[in-house]
Design a protein around this motif. Structure first.
Motif, PDB file in Angstrom:
ATOM      1  N   TRP A   1      -4.974   2.257   5.382  1.00 13.91           N
ATOM      2  CA  TRP A   1      -6.303   2.807   5.696  1.00 13.91           C
ATOM      3  C   TRP A   1      -6.859   3.578   4.493  1.00 13.91           C
ATOM      4  O   TRP A   1      -8.012   3.404   4.107  1.00 13.91           O
ATOM      5  N   TRP A   2      -6.007   4.432   3.895  1.00 13.44           N
ATOM      6  CA  TRP A   2      -6.466   5.279   2.790  1.00 13.44           C
ATOM      7  C   TRP A   2      -6.954   4.429   1.619  1.00 13.44           C
ATOM      8  O   TRP A   2      -8.019   4.679   1.044  1.00 13.44           O
TER       9      TRP A   2
ATOM     10  N   PHE B   1      -6.909   5.775  -5.096  1.00 13.80           N
ATOM     11  CA  PHE B   1      -5.560   6.307  -5.275  1.00 13.80           C
ATOM     12  C   PHE B   1      -5.162   7.145  -4.068  1.00 13.80           C
ATOM     13  O   PHE B   1      -6.012   7.622  -3.316  1.00 13.80           O
ATOM     14  N   GLY B   2      -3.838   7.338  -3.919  1.00 17.09           N
ATOM     15  CA  GLY B   2      -3.377   8.329  -2.967  1.00 17.09           C
ATOM     16  C   GLY B   2      -3.741   9.715  -3.461  1.00 17.09           C
ATOM     17  O   GLY B   2      -4.030   9.914  -4.648  1.00 17.09           O
ATOM     18  N   PRO B   3      -3.732  10.727  -2.604  1.00 13.01           N
ATOM     19  CA  PRO B   3      -4.119  12.085  -3.009  1.00 13.01           C
ATOM     20  C   PRO B   3      -3.320  12.625  -4.191  1.00 13.01           C
ATOM     21  O   PRO B   3      -3.892  13.153  -5.149  1.00 13.01           O
TER      22      PRO B   3
ATOM     23  N   PRO C   1       0.821  -1.223   0.000  1.00 15.25           N
ATOM     24  CA  PRO C   1       0.000   0.000   0.000  1.00 15.25           C
ATOM     25  C   PRO C   1       0.855   1.273   0.000  1.00 15.25           C
ATOM     26  O   PRO C   1       0.520   2.243  -0.680  1.00 15.25           O
ATOM     27  N   MET C   2       1.951   1.265   0.743  1.00  8.52           N
ATOM     28  CA  MET C   2       2.817   2.436   0.771  1.00  8.52           C
ATOM     29  C   MET C   2       3.435   2.663  -0.601  1.00  8.52           C
ATOM     30  O   MET C   2       3.580   3.801  -1.053  1.00  8.52           O
ATOM     31  N   GLY C   3       3.789   1.563  -1.287  1.00 16.96           N
ATOM     32  CA  GLY C   3       4.336   1.686  -2.630  1.00 16.96           C
ATOM     33  C   GLY C   3       3.302   2.116  -3.646  1.00 16.96           C
ATOM     34  O   GLY C   3       3.630   2.818  -4.610  1.00 16.96           O
ATOM     35  N   GLN C   4       2.057   1.709  -3.451  1.00 18.71           N
ATOM     36  CA  GLN C   4       0.989   2.119  -4.362  1.00 18.71           C
ATOM     37  C   GLN C   4       0.740   3.619  -4.267  1.00 18.71           C
ATOM     38  O   GLN C   4       0.273   4.241  -5.211  1.00 18.71           O
ATOM     39  N   MET C   5       1.073   4.202  -3.116  1.00 17.46           N
ATOM     40  CA  MET C   5       0.953   5.643  -2.906  1.00 17.46           C
ATOM     41  C   MET C   5       2.337   6.288  -2.845  1.00 17.46           C
ATOM     42  O   MET C   5       2.580   7.197  -2.058  1.00 17.46           O
ATOM     43  N   ALA C   6       3.256   5.823  -3.690  1.00 15.85           N
ATOM     44  CA  ALA C   6       4.658   6.250  -3.596  1.00 15.85           C
ATOM     45  C   ALA C   6       4.823   7.750  -3.762  1.00 15.85           C
ATOM     46  O   ALA C   6       5.601   8.380  -3.035  1.00 15.85           O
ATOM     47  N   LEU C   7       4.130   8.363  -4.712  1.00 18.86           N
ATOM     48  CA  LEU C   7       4.274   9.798  -4.939  1.00 18.86           C
ATOM     49  C   LEU C   7       3.805  10.587  -3.730  1.00 18.86           C
ATOM     50  O   LEU C   7       4.491  11.509  -3.262  1.00 18.86           O
TER      51      LEU C   7
ATOM     52  N   PHE D   1      11.794   5.744  11.576  1.00 20.32           N
ATOM     53  CA  PHE D   1      10.924   4.665  12.034  1.00 20.32           C
ATOM     54  C   PHE D   1       9.500   5.167  12.242  1.00 20.32           C
ATOM     55  O   PHE D   1       8.530   4.515  11.826  1.00 20.32           O
ATOM     56  N   GLY D   2       9.371   6.327  12.871  1.00 17.96           N
ATOM     57  CA  GLY D   2       8.038   6.882  13.128  1.00 17.96           C
ATOM     58  C   GLY D   2       7.298   7.233  11.843  1.00 17.96           C
ATOM     59  O   GLY D   2       6.111   6.947  11.698  1.00 17.96           O
ATOM     60  N   ILE D   3       8.021   7.846  10.897  1.00 18.97           N
ATOM     61  CA  ILE D   3       7.392   8.245   9.637  1.00 18.97           C
ATOM     62  C   ILE D   3       6.958   7.023   8.832  1.00 18.97           C
ATOM     63  O   ILE D   3       5.829   6.966   8.320  1.00 18.97           O
ATOM     64  N   ILE D   4       7.837   6.027   8.718  1.00 16.00           N
ATOM     65  CA  ILE D   4       7.506   4.827   7.940  1.00 16.00           C
ATOM     66  C   ILE D   4       6.349   4.070   8.583  1.00 16.00           C
ATOM     67  O   ILE D   4       5.415   3.620   7.890  1.00 16.00           O
ATOM     68  N   THR D   5       6.377   3.928   9.890  1.00 17.53           N
ATOM     69  CA  THR D   5       5.278   3.251  10.579  1.00 17.53           C
ATOM     70  C   THR D   5       3.957   3.973  10.327  1.00 17.53           C
ATOM     71  O   THR D   5       2.937   3.345  10.019  1.00 17.53           O
ATOM     72  N   GLY D   6       3.991   5.286  10.445  1.00 18.13           N
ATOM     73  CA  GLY D   6       2.783   6.072  10.199  1.00 18.13           C
ATOM     74  C   GLY D   6       2.293   5.929   8.772  1.00 18.13           C
ATOM     75  O   GLY D   6       1.077   5.813   8.523  1.00 18.13           O
ATOM     76  N   GLN D   7       3.206   5.914   7.813  1.00 17.74           N
ATOM     77  CA  GLN D   7       2.809   5.802   6.412  1.00 17.74           C
ATOM     78  C   GLN D   7       2.284   4.409   6.072  1.00 17.74           C
ATOM     79  O   GLN D   7       1.384   4.278   5.232  1.00 17.74           O
ATOM     80  N   LEU D   8       2.828   3.380   6.709  1.00 14.90           N
ATOM     81  CA  LEU D   8       2.301   2.028   6.496  1.00 14.90           C
ATOM     82  C   LEU D   8       0.840   1.945   6.934  1.00 14.90           C
ATOM     83  O   LEU D   8      -0.007   1.404   6.219  1.00 14.90           O
ATOM     84  N   VAL D   9       0.567   2.487   8.107  1.00 14.00           N
ATOM     85  CA  VAL D   9      -0.804   2.465   8.631  1.00 14.00           C
ATOM     86  C   VAL D   9      -1.711   3.363   7.798  1.00 14.00           C
ATOM     87  O   VAL D   9      -2.810   2.966   7.394  1.00 14.00           O
TER      88      VAL D   9
END
Length: 485
Positions: A458-459, A465-467, A405-411, A446-454
């Motif tokens: 969710w998004w 798509f990501g925003p 999911p994080m890669g799908q919203m890479a941009l 670590f905090g940023i990556i963890t937050g972006q994974l979650v």
């Protein structure tokens, strides 16, 4: 999906009006999204340093680091620096091939559509570089995307092997030429000449360092005064008088001193912009700095990105990545060779680059930098092989799929890194510029990556798509894309 011999004719008949549509979620290649997500982790590990110190020194070692900070900085440089943006470029080439093959399969136009896609990415990259963070890479990808499109359209042979040969040759030729130059240099310079050159370099380096040995001396001596102490008179230069060895040495020292002063002045200017300045003052600096970045874009695009794009393109049209389950031997070999060769090469090259003698001898520094570049490519290939081979194992596929999911919203996530980190570090926001050392920066990562994974998971459970992906697609397709799942 096969690439037909007439694949150079990418666009179809002018009466075709149905546009290409975005891929549905169930039609995406999971391996690419997982790789994108992992690349974002590596890119953040690398980039965070350059939100906290002058980006004009990009690629230079921070010699002030000690203890744990030094260890962390060294390890990141060894295992991360230069590897993941190259992997991202490889994935970009893969994505290009997926879109091209899909367009051909559906008999849809491609050339104008992809050009528009790259133009939008270029605008996003330049906006990112000017208004958020000066270290943008998106504009380079966009430039390379235009060239890749032109290359694929004009290339006579569309056989997958021809792209593999082209990509590898493009990568190897600069390495071969620098190696050839090294061979010539090594055969011409015997031990006596090397000793003479080293003594001259060491003497000049020692004299230059003496000028900077005392901070109080630097504070009380202006740039002009230092230069005047050691340089020859302008009249002697313009009259083309043959200089003595002492005068040549004096001029060399003066030039080195002035270069050091200019470099420090540039760093001080950037530090002030991001510690003392308002958002507008920081933006003004980024505007001026963008000229430097754009000046180097052709070199980065042609020497680094294009050959990697081509190899990514080959991985898809040869079905090596799209059917990676059937190519386990290839990726297993790639992992073994890449890791077993890449790790020693990275260690050796960094030991050369970071040795104090490398700051004196251009031969040592040049050899170290060339070796480091080869080591980056080698280890990046090893990482690719390792991840894709692991995806053939159910256990590792389940573990690594959390990055999809994080890669799908890479941009979106890449730009989010810049927004978060400038808000933490820059003076017009959090004001922590230069205050958070290398080791504690890893907690931020670590905090940023963890937050972006979650957040990404969710998004994408609510939206297609990501925003930023939505904006990119809407502008590319010239139509507002539906967001709801």
């Amino acid at each position: 999906m096969q690439v037909s011999p007439d694949n150079s004719q990418i666009t179809t008949s002018p009466q075709e009006t149905l546009p290409i549509q975005p891929l549905e979620k169930n039609k995406r290649i999971d391996a690419l999204d997982i790789l994108r997500g992992l690349c974002l982790v590596g890119i953040l590990l690398m980039n965070i340093e350059w939100f906290n110190r002058a980006i004009i020194s990009l690629g230079g070692q921070d010699t002030s680091l000690t203890g744990v900070d030094h260890a962390v900085g060294w390890l990141i440089r060894c295992f991360v620096e230069g590897k993941f943006y190259k992997l991202f470029a490889l994935i970009f080439g893969m994505g290009f091939a997926v879109m091209l093959l899909r367009a051909k399969e559906m008999d849809r136009p491609f050339g104008a559509w992809f050009s528009r896609r790259m133009f939008v990415l270029l605008l996003i990259g330049i906006a990112h570089m000017i208004f958020i963070w000066g270290g943008d890479i998106l504009h380079d990808y966009a430039f390379a995307g235009f060239i890749l499109l032109l290359l694929v359209r004009k290339k006579k042979s569309q056989e997958p092997k021809s792209y593999l040969k082209l990509g590898l040759t493009w990568l190897i030729v600069p390495i071969f030429l620098t190696s050839l130059a090294g061979i010539i240099f090594g055969t011409v310079f015997n031990d006596a000449k090397f000793q003479e050159m080293w003594k001259s370099e060491l003497d000049i380096y020692t004299l230059v360092e003496q000028k900077f040995s005392s901070k109080s001396e630097m504070d009380s001596t202006t740039s002009t005064e230092i230069t005047n102490e050691t340089t020859i008179k302008p009249a002697e230069k313009t009259e083309h008088v043959e200089l003595t060895d002492e005068e040549i040495t004096a001029e060399t020292i003066a030039t080195a001193i002035q270069d050091r002063l200019d470099a420090q002045a540039d760093i001080d200017k950037e530090n002030r912009a991001f510690t003392e300045g308002s958002y507008w003052e920081a933006t003004q600096y980024r505007i001026s700095f963008s000229g430097v970045m754009l000046m180097f874009s052709p070199l980065i695009t042609l020497a680094v990105l294009i050959p990697i794009f081509i190899l990514g393109f080959w991985l898809v049209i040869s079905k090596t990545i799209t059917q990676h389950q059937q190519h386990q031997t290839f990726f297993k070999t790639l992992a073994r060779v890449g890791l077993l060769a890449g790790i020693p090469l990275n260690v050796a090259s960094l030991l050369i680059i970071q040795h104090p003698a490398a700051s004196i001898s251009f031969v040592l520094l040049g050899a170290g930098e060339i070796l480091f570049y080869i080591a980056q490519l080698t280890l990046a290939a090893g990482y690719l092989g390792l991840v894709v081979f692991a995806l053939n194992k159910q256990k590792w596929q389940r573990i690594l799929s959390v990055f999809a999911p994080m890669g799908q919203m890479a941009l979106t996530n890449y730009l989010m890194h810049s927004v978060i980190l400038t808000s933490i570090f820059y003076g017009y926001a959090g004001g922590q510029y230069g205050e958070i050392s290398r080791a504690p920066q890893m907690l931020l990562v670590f905090g940023i990556i963890t937050g972006q994974l979650v957040f990404s998971k969710w998004w994408l459970s609510h939206y297609r798509f990501g925003p930023m992906e939505w904006l990119w697609r809407s502008l590319t397709y010239k139509k507002i894309q539906p967001m709801k799942v």
